[in-house]
Write a protein that holds these residues in place. Structure first.
Motif, PDB file in Angstrom:
ATOM      1  N   VAL A  57      66.673  59.137 -71.268  1.00 55.17           N
ATOM      2  CA  VAL A  57      65.583  58.384 -71.883  1.00 55.17           C
ATOM      3  C   VAL A  57      64.864  59.217 -72.941  1.00 55.17           C
ATOM      4  O   VAL A  57      64.976  60.440 -72.973  1.00 55.17           O
ATOM      5  N   ASP A  58      64.130  58.526 -73.812  1.00 56.36           N
ATOM      6  CA  ASP A  58      63.339  59.201 -74.833  1.00 56.36           C
ATOM      7  C   ASP A  58      61.929  59.532 -74.351  1.00 56.36           C
ATOM      8  O   ASP A  58      61.279  60.415 -74.892  1.00 56.36           O
ATOM      9  N   ALA A  59      61.466  58.804 -73.353  1.00 56.09           N
ATOM     10  CA  ALA A  59      60.105  59.022 -72.869  1.00 56.09           C
ATOM     11  C   ALA A  59      59.985  58.533 -71.429  1.00 56.09           C
ATOM     12  O   ALA A  59      60.738  57.663 -70.999  1.00 56.09           O
ATOM     13  N   VAL A  60      59.044  59.093 -70.716  1.00 55.08           N
ATOM     14  CA  VAL A  60      58.753  58.693 -69.350  1.00 55.08           C
ATOM     15  C   VAL A  60      57.241  58.622 -69.222  1.00 55.08           C
ATOM     16  O   VAL A  60      56.536  59.518 -69.682  1.00 55.08           O
ATOM     17  N   VAL A  61      56.759  57.547 -68.613  1.00 57.42           N
ATOM     18  CA  VAL A  61      55.321  57.414 -68.358  1.00 57.42           C
ATOM     19  C   VAL A  61      55.087  57.695 -66.881  1.00 57.42           C
ATOM     20  O   VAL A  61      55.666  57.056 -66.025  1.00 57.42           O
ATOM     21  N   VAL A  62      54.285  58.692 -66.637  1.00 55.72           N
ATOM     22  CA  VAL A  62      53.954  59.068 -65.267  1.00 55.72           C
ATOM     23  C   VAL A  62      52.482  58.756 -65.077  1.00 55.72           C
ATOM     24  O   VAL A  62      51.638  59.360 -65.714  1.00 55.72           O
ATOM     25  N   GLY A  63      52.184  57.814 -64.225  1.00 56.68           N
ATOM     26  CA  GLY A  63      50.795  57.435 -64.028  1.00 56.68           C
ATOM     27  C   GLY A  63      50.388  57.468 -62.573  1.00 56.68           C
ATOM     28  O   GLY A  63      49.540  58.256 -62.164  1.00 56.68           O
ATOM     29  N   THR A  64      51.008  56.621 -61.771  1.00 52.33           N
ATOM     30  CA  THR A  64      50.591  56.450 -60.383  1.00 52.33           C
ATOM     31  C   THR A  64      50.611  57.746 -59.577  1.00 52.33           C
ATOM     32  O   THR A  64      49.639  58.030 -58.875  1.00 52.33           O
ATOM     33  N   PRO A  65      51.668  58.556 -59.647  1.00 51.37           N
ATOM     34  CA  PRO A  65      51.640  59.782 -58.822  1.00 51.37           C
ATOM     35  C   PRO A  65      50.477  60.714 -59.170  1.00 51.37           C
ATOM     36  O   PRO A  65      49.855  61.293 -58.287  1.00 51.37           O
ATOM     37  N   VAL A  66      50.169  60.832 -60.445  1.00 51.44           N
ATOM     38  CA  VAL A  66      49.077  61.716 -60.857  1.00 51.44           C
ATOM     39  C   VAL A  66      47.734  61.108 -60.478  1.00 51.44           C
ATOM     40  O   VAL A  66      46.848  61.801 -59.962  1.00 51.44           O
ATOM     41  N   VAL A  67      47.567  59.813 -60.694  1.00 49.41           N
ATOM     42  CA  VAL A  67      46.320  59.143 -60.310  1.00 49.41           C
ATOM     43  C   VAL A  67      46.127  59.230 -58.799  1.00 49.41           C
ATOM     44  O   VAL A  67      45.023  59.503 -58.327  1.00 49.41           O
ATOM     45  N   ARG A  68      47.184  59.042 -58.044  1.00 49.24           N
ATOM     46  CA  ARG A  68      47.089  59.144 -56.579  1.00 49.24           C
ATOM     47  C   ARG A  68      46.670  60.556 -56.182  1.00 49.24           C
ATOM     48  O   ARG A  68      45.817  60.733 -55.303  1.00 49.24           O
ATOM     49  N   ALA A  69      47.249  61.556 -56.827  1.00 53.55           N
ATOM     50  CA  ALA A  69      46.867  62.939 -56.514  1.00 53.55           C
ATOM     51  C   ALA A  69      45.406  63.184 -56.863  1.00 53.55           C
ATOM     52  O   ALA A  69      44.684  63.840 -56.109  1.00 53.55           O
ATOM     53  N   LEU A  70      44.966  62.674 -58.005  1.00 54.01           N
ATOM     54  CA  LEU A  70      43.560  62.851 -58.384  1.00 54.01           C
ATOM     55  C   LEU A  70      42.618  62.193 -57.381  1.00 54.01           C
ATOM     56  O   LEU A  70      41.543  62.704 -57.097  1.00 54.01           O
TER      57      LEU A  70
END
Length: 57
Positions: A16-29
């Motif tokens: 892939v050209d890009a990956v969006v990582v949101g939920t795992p980081v928000v959950r950790a926060l």
């Protein structure tokens, strides 16, 4: 496509050209804020296992 772990990110990175990582980081926060920087770094390393080491101008 959801990427929930750094290991999964490493597997898809070459495809892939890009990956969006949101939920795992928000959950950790939300649950363990002290772990968020390490998790973010793990995702970054998984997506770019060979970082550029040359100085940039």
């Amino acid at each position: 496509m959801g990427i929930s772990t750094p290991d999964l990110a490493a597997h898809v990175a070459p495809l892939v050209d890009a990956v969006v990582v949101g939920t795992p980081v928000v959950r950790a926060l939300a649950t363990e804020p002290g772990q968020a920087p390490a998790l973010t770094a793990a995702f970054a390393q998984a997506l770019n296992p060979n970082p550029v080491t040359e100085p940039r101008a």
